[in-house]
Design a protein around this motif. Sequence first.
Motif, short mmCIF file in Angstrom:
data_model
loop_
_atom_site.label_atom_id
_atom_site.label_comp_id
_atom_site.label_asym_id
_atom_site.label_seq_id
_atom_site.Cartn_x
_atom_site.Cartn_y
_atom_site.Cartn_z
N TYR A 470 0.88 -1.24 0.12
CA TYR A 470 -0.18 0.05 -0.04
C TYR A 470 0.90 1.37 0.03
CZ TYR A 470 -3.87 -3.35 1.64
OH TYR A 470 -4.47 -4.18 1.76
N THR A 471 1.90 1.20 0.77
CA THR A 471 2.76 2.40 1.06
C THR A 471 3.54 2.61 -0.52
OG1 THR A 471 2.97 1.86 3.33
CG2 THR A 471 4.49 3.51 2.32
N LYS A 472 3.78 1.45 -0.96
CA LYS A 472 4.53 1.49 -2.35
C LYS A 472 3.57 2.17 -3.23
CE LYS A 472 7.00 -1.12 -5.71
NZ LYS A 472 6.82 -2.55 -6.45
N VAL A 473 2.37 1.84 -3.35
CA VAL A 473 1.34 2.43 -4.41
C VAL A 473 1.51 3.88 -4.28
CG1 VAL A 473 -1.05 2.84 -4.96
CG2 VAL A 473 -0.01 0.44 -4.53
N LYS A 474 1.38 4.43 -2.97
CA LYS A 474 1.36 5.79 -2.60
C LYS A 474 2.63 6.36 -3.19
CE LYS A 474 -2.15 7.17 -0.23
NZ LYS A 474 -3.24 8.08 -0.69
N LEU A 475 3.76 5.90 -2.91
CA LEU A 475 4.87 6.56 -3.08
C LEU A 475 5.31 6.58 -4.69
CD1 LEU A 475 7.28 4.95 -0.32
CD2 LEU A 475 6.64 7.48 -0.84
N GLU A 476 4.56 5.30 -5.34
CA GLU A 476 4.85 5.39 -6.73
C GLU A 476 4.38 6.40 -7.51
OE1 GLU A 476 6.30 0.85 -7.97
OE2 GLU A 476 4.13 1.49 -7.71
N ALA A 477 2.88 6.45 -6.78
CA ALA A 477 2.17 7.70 -7.53
C ALA A 477 2.54 9.00 -7.25
CB ALA A 477 0.76 7.53 -6.80
N MET A 478 3.62 9.18 -6.17
CA MET A 478 4.06 10.56 -5.94
C MET A 478 5.37 10.53 -6.75
SD MET A 478 3.69 12.80 -3.76
CE MET A 478 3.13 12.74 -1.97
N CYS A 479 6.22 9.64 -6.89
CA CYS A 479 7.50 10.02 -7.53
C CYS A 479 7.56 9.36 -9.20
CB CYS A 479 8.58 9.59 -6.62
SG CYS A 479 8.61 8.25 -5.80
N GLY A 481 4.57 8.52 -11.03
CA GLY A 481 3.58 8.47 -11.82
C GLY A 481 2.57 7.44 -11.67
N PRO A 482 1.27 7.64 -11.83
CA PRO A 482 0.23 6.80 -11.52
C PRO A 482 0.29 5.50 -12.23
CG PRO A 482 -0.57 8.76 -12.78
CD PRO A 482 0.74 8.99 -12.32
#
Lengths: 726, 609
Positions: A470-479, A481-482
Amino acid sequence: MTARKSGSRLESEIERCRSESQWDKIPELVRQLSAKLISNGLCLEKVPSSSPSLSNKNSPSTNRSPAEREQEIITCYEKSGDIALLYLQEAEKVSGIQNRSPKPGPTSQDLELGYFLETGLQRAHVIHFKNGNLTQGVGRFREILRAVETRTTQNLRMTIARQLAEILLRGMCEQSYWSPLEDPPTVSPLDNPTQKGLTYSKNYTLSRRPRVYSGENLFCPQENTEEALLLLLISESMANRDAVLSRIPEHNNDRIISLQSASVVYDLLTIALGRRGQYEMLSECLERAMKFAFEEFHLWYQLALSLMAAGKSARAVKVLKECIRLKPDDPTIPLLAVKMCIGPLHWLDEGEKFAKMVIDMEEKAAEFRGKGYLAIGLVYSLKATDGKFCSSLSPTDHLAAFYLALQLAVSRQIPEALGYVRQALQLQGDDVHSLHLLALLLSAQKHYHDALNIIEMALSEYPENFNLLYTKVKLEAMCRGPEEALLTCKHMLQIWKSFYNLTNPSDSGRGSSLLDRAIADRRQLNAMTLPDFSDPDTGSVHATSIAASRVEQALSEVASSLQSSAPKHGPLHPWMTLAQIWLHAAEVYIGMSKPAEATACTQEAANLFPTSHNVLYMRGQIAELRGNMDDAKRWYEEALSINPTHVKTMQRLGLILHQLQRYSLSEKVLRDAVQVNSTAHDVWNSLGEVLQAQGNAAAATECFLTALELEASSPILPFTIIPRAL
Amino acid sequence: MLGSERGVVEEWLSEFKSLPETRIPSYAGSLHLKKSLVPALYRVIQDPNNELLEPVCHQLFELYRSSEDRLRRFTLQFLPELVWVYLRVTASRDRQSNGCIEALLLGIYNLEIVDKDGNSKLLSFTIPSLSKPSVYHEPSSLGSMALTEGALCQHDLIRVVYSGLHPQRETFTAQNRFEVLCFLMLCYNSAVVYMPLSSYQSVCRMSSRVCVCGFPRQQQKLWREPCNRVLLDPEFMVQMLTAVYHAIYNGEWEMGQEALEDIVYRAQLELYSQPLLLGNAMKNSLPESAPETQRGRKVLQVEVTPTISRISISAITTASIRRHRWKREDCFDYSTDAELSLAISPPSLVQHHLHDPPRETAAKEDRGGRHHSHHNGGSSIIPPITLEDADGMSGGEDSFNINDPDEGFSSGASNSSQPSGTKTGGSLGQRGSLNSSSSSFKKAITARLSRDKDKEKDREKERERDREVEKQVELCADQQAAGTKPRQRQQSPPGSIKLDAIHLSPIKKHLSFPAGHPLVRTGSTSSSKSFDCMNLNLNGGEDEREEAAGGSDKETGPLLGGSLRHSTVSLQEEHLNRPEESQALLSPGAPLTKQSRSPSFNMQIISQV
């Protein structure tokens, strides 16, 4: 030789009596016969085998090898045992106690195993075991047990069943097992190697054999543990029947005897069921032992542990209280209770009491003292008051350092927290929670790429940990791209599938979906019935509605429970994980401004949990994205009706009200949100905007400043998604 | 390492390589004759820098791969040592030097998780039930006990999978580490009797060390090598306990006990309930002293135990109470024939009262029974309850009533029928005869009950499901009360029979079904349905998803954007075309999801055997 002759004479005599229905004569004859056989056997045993000269002198014709001698001894005993069984069975039939009810017939009292009958029934297998001849010993045990029980043999059977179970548990294993209806293996590692080649064969025949249990569909154990369990259950039911219930002093001895014999059986049951992981059934068995348990610490403690292992935490804590009363000096017991209070039960006040007990033991608690402080610190931390750890007491315990770091992180002391989490990682480099916390701390410092690297590193060790993902999803979206984040969502769905579905596509043809379930559902849902929990957004407990808390708990505390050895981590449900994954995907789509896809994802989650406030919140966000403020408002209001303290919803609702220019209501909602969670910077920000719109510039400035400050230390996901448990 | 040992190992390495297939069985038979080989191999395994370690691990794996059981067991004997070396190195975070041991462990694991045909192995066993006749007993011979053994409601045997469906593993990760090691220890334990003494010593050593290293207790050991704490898993500790338990009784009495102590010590520190539970049971059931070991390694011992009832006849036991009841019936049977007709109440009524508490009524009855039996002039041997002072009796009966699961059926049924009997009979005024008539009612209804037993069982199942939740909560309260204040009943006034019976009814409900099997059963059966249902749905969905994923994978090229978009589209398409399908499938599933959240959702797998 003479003994044998007269033995056979006695046998025919008995037969004659039987045919002439002279029943009254038989008992005496049987006694004589078995006495003959037994004394014969005992004599043979007494004669030392290393004196061939003696037997040579006495009777050259019977110059037997030791092996033959052994054989003869055993024959004597087994024969007398069989005769005894047969006699008892017939005697019971004749005296008319066919009804096997516990009604005592008048005659049953006079039937008693005499010394000779009993020796005959027990001596043979004792000799087998003494000779290291396990295969035959087990065989003989089984023969006796398969014979239909008589009232007189009940006690004997109880003992023998227990002894055979002991042998099965201590001296055999799955690969060396053979079922009672099979022939034993010819060469067995169970047998003493020095005895090899000495296979004993039954060389006597009786005109009649004892009746054995027969009939259709008899259950016959096919496996080591199965047989041991069956025997122990039989033994248990008998031991239970003999439980001495009166407490008067005269019966003290009787009570001790009955307690001991039962206690052995329950210990063996624990061993047999425990090694197969059947804690649920075990706790039920041990509950039956409670009639013996008055002031018996061991039985209480075992019951408590089995309840705990079976996930019945609430009862386990109650039983543990009794254990503490019986043994107030043992620090382990209150600590076990704290563990459950903090974990599945979330009884923080109770937990505090137990933790204080440990601390009050002071020096007596020895190595457990540090744990006691850790426990109380955790309780306080969960109560969102000041957590004080005594990590100096156990400098090698990574948990202490970790929880200290976590507490510091929650109170946003990021650099200090980083120091402690590093210390924890030095002590236990693999710890998933420490790694996760490190990543969140880095994200709070806005080092998103570093955080992502840490998460990826942690995922290489824990590839199936959804919390990390879950954290990875958030971080990836952040740096990144979605799109990248969506890929991770998809990956999560695949993991979920392989985790809870057929692991191995190749054997899907075997239709073992039922069996899959067995594997997947090892994770019990025990905490689901329990009322309170900690709201993950705030880290503190609120008396939200039970329905909301259940769903919320499961959705948010997915936690590390997904590790292979999940049960120890407590509650988790596969469906909640799935819903959670869909919601994450929806969030990413919202971030991409794709309402249709987001709706579809939310619908998936809604199919599983239609009334989750998270689902409703997501729907509100989608409506907002579509520009449909009225719908959005409605969704948010519904979400709040389920969980009135969901901060994110409150913030969104506040914003909408602000847009609708209903300032004072908006302010009220946002102030409530700040009350619930004072570290949510976006709430502060919105509050500032509302105050500004109302013309309250000074207060607005303060809000903006607070928001700014908090934002600087805000992690990508709340620190509280990391589970806290002992 | 000595030169001679090295020579032995090298010889062993080369010998097997040059061995033709046909000679493998004879080789397997002679392997145990090489006395110096096994210690030399231990020496190699223990030394991470030994250059022979890699060929040795390789060879051990080759042996394990052969079809010869004896060769596989030869390798298996080193498993505890390998696990120890692996765990120690993992704790020290010096991963590099561990490669070939990890590979060997994973190799064995991957071989063991599948059967001969390459299907995933499922290890399961049946939980026997006393309510089903077996080669060792028939249910009726255990008296009414067998009937309540959770049995009235559970006539099927339960088959439980205790290990299975393990995925292939290519590497160790912190997450799968103990899953693999647990399974390996399970394999070891399933062949433990074939292991030599040296392997038992190794398993005891390993267990002791992983449990204490890095903890204060290590200071008390001879072995003081500094080492980080090794993280442990409760299930793995249970497997260690199983192996150590075997070692204790098969030649390693002292080392085994030490290992047992160390595992319990660690389980306490970790607050792991499962190993603590087993460890306590093992410690508590140890014989007082080491059994004689003159006959080689076997320490298993059986003795002639006098089995003639050691419990004095005057003591009150569960059985004596039951006998007592039977007795009384015998006395009153004929005297109250007239009332018998009244006693046959409609089954629904009987059922209604089936769960009523016997506590008060039972006590009354006992007193009544005593009274009457005196009148009848000792026509039978009344168990010495009559001679007891009131105190002893009440104490005994209390504990009997409160937690007497095996009494459930017969006593519960018989006693509880009393109020129903009095009602139907309308004999409210004749309190005097109430006591005497009750037992005849009881008898009549018991007979009736046994006929209607089967019907009832079904209904009971249903009723129980309803009560499931409240029961769990209440039961614990009851138990608690039972434990702390066992005496209450005596003060109640004599006229309150019916009142009490009604009043106490919830308690009896629990008591008559203490075993709780059926709860588990029904709960999980229904949830199994739901799971299947959902699976179906998901399989549909997931397969599509996989296909989509496959599609996108193929096209994944340097054009990242495009392929990613493709994948998002596939995700999205799937949602778009799923609603109808998922609705159709979900509509039955939806209520069941709720069901599946019930607390008894557990791992047991049920099938009729």
